[in-house]
Motif scaffolding. Structure first.
Motif: not given
Length: 246
Positions: A126, A187-188, A193, A195, A218, A221-222, A225
């Motif tokens: 990003c 997020a988004g 997409g 974060w 995103t 990210i899981d 965070e």
């Protein structure tokens, strides 16, 4: 930005034209500039003539954009901004530690402007272009900055977002929560997409100097965070201490 008029001081009119051109990101016609600034064409052309003479505006095929003197200003800012100088090494360190992109942002004319950007080395990343600005409306950077503005300035900016009464009340509650937590997460909101987490740069008197924003796809990210939030807060605190000096 407030529209100008022929009664506005000439210096302000010229700077308004330059600001609109900088925000637009692509050349504008005289008609577009007149609509964006509220200036009569005769007044507008006088400002353009002065700005062209000093190299701050250039014309190509009847359309206008920032001129080469703008590059000198940008280079001078990079070399002399205490905020950029204090933040640069820590931004780079955060980008290395997280393997994600990191931006330094600040408020300018009720917009969030990117002062410095460190891109992730990953192929899917990003980014927030250096020099780009967005309204103080959506996204972690904008909401973090808006939340930490002085109350009167924050309320004025909120009014100009033209939100409905219900949405404005919800936004005030959201901004209060951001101030309480010390960071904003979205997020988004601006780009699908993406974060982001943003933390303010506050001095000992709680004056806002800017914010740093870590942004990532995103899909990465899981489970990370909390770590990204912690990294960002620690980095923001380090930069804030550097801004206060020894």
């Amino acid at each position: 930005m407030t529209a100008g008029s022929d009664t506005t001081p000439a210096t302000d009119r010229a700077l308004q034209v330059l600001s609109v051109l900088a925000q637009h990101r692509e050349p504008m016609s005289a008609l577009e500039l007149s609509a964006a600034t509220g200036l009569a064409k005769s007044t507008l052309y006088r400002q353009i003539a002065t700005l062209r003479r000093w190299g701050f505006v250039m014309e190509v095929d009847g359309r206008y954009g920032p001129g080469p003197a703008s590059v000198e200003l940008a280079c001078g800012f990079d070399a002399n901004s205490r905020l950029v100088q204090c933040a640069r090494a820590d931004l780079q360190a955060l980008a290395r530690l997280s393997s994600e992109s990191v931006a330094l942002v600040a408020v300018l004319n009720e917009r969030a402007v990117c002062l410095e950007m460190v891109d992730s080395v990953q192929s899917l990343r990003c980014s927030f272009d250096k020099g780009r600005s967005v309204p103080l409306r959506d996204g972690a950077s904008a909401k973090c900055l808006l939340a930490h503005l002085p109350e009167a300035q924050r309320e004025a900016a909120l009014e100009r977002l033209n939100l409905g009464a219900t949405e404005q009340a919800a936004r005030r509650s959201e901004l209060a929560l951001i101030r309480e937590r010390g960071h904003a997460i979205t997020a988004g909101e601006v780009d699908a997409g993406v974060w982001g987490v943003s933390a303010p740069l506050l001095d000992g008197q709680r004056q806002l100097h800017g914010a740093i924003t870590l942004m990532a796809p995103t899909l990465r990210i899981d489970g990370r965070e909390a770590a990204f939030v912690h990294m960002t807060l620690v980095t923001a605190a380090r930069i804030a201490r550097a801004l206060q000096g020894p």
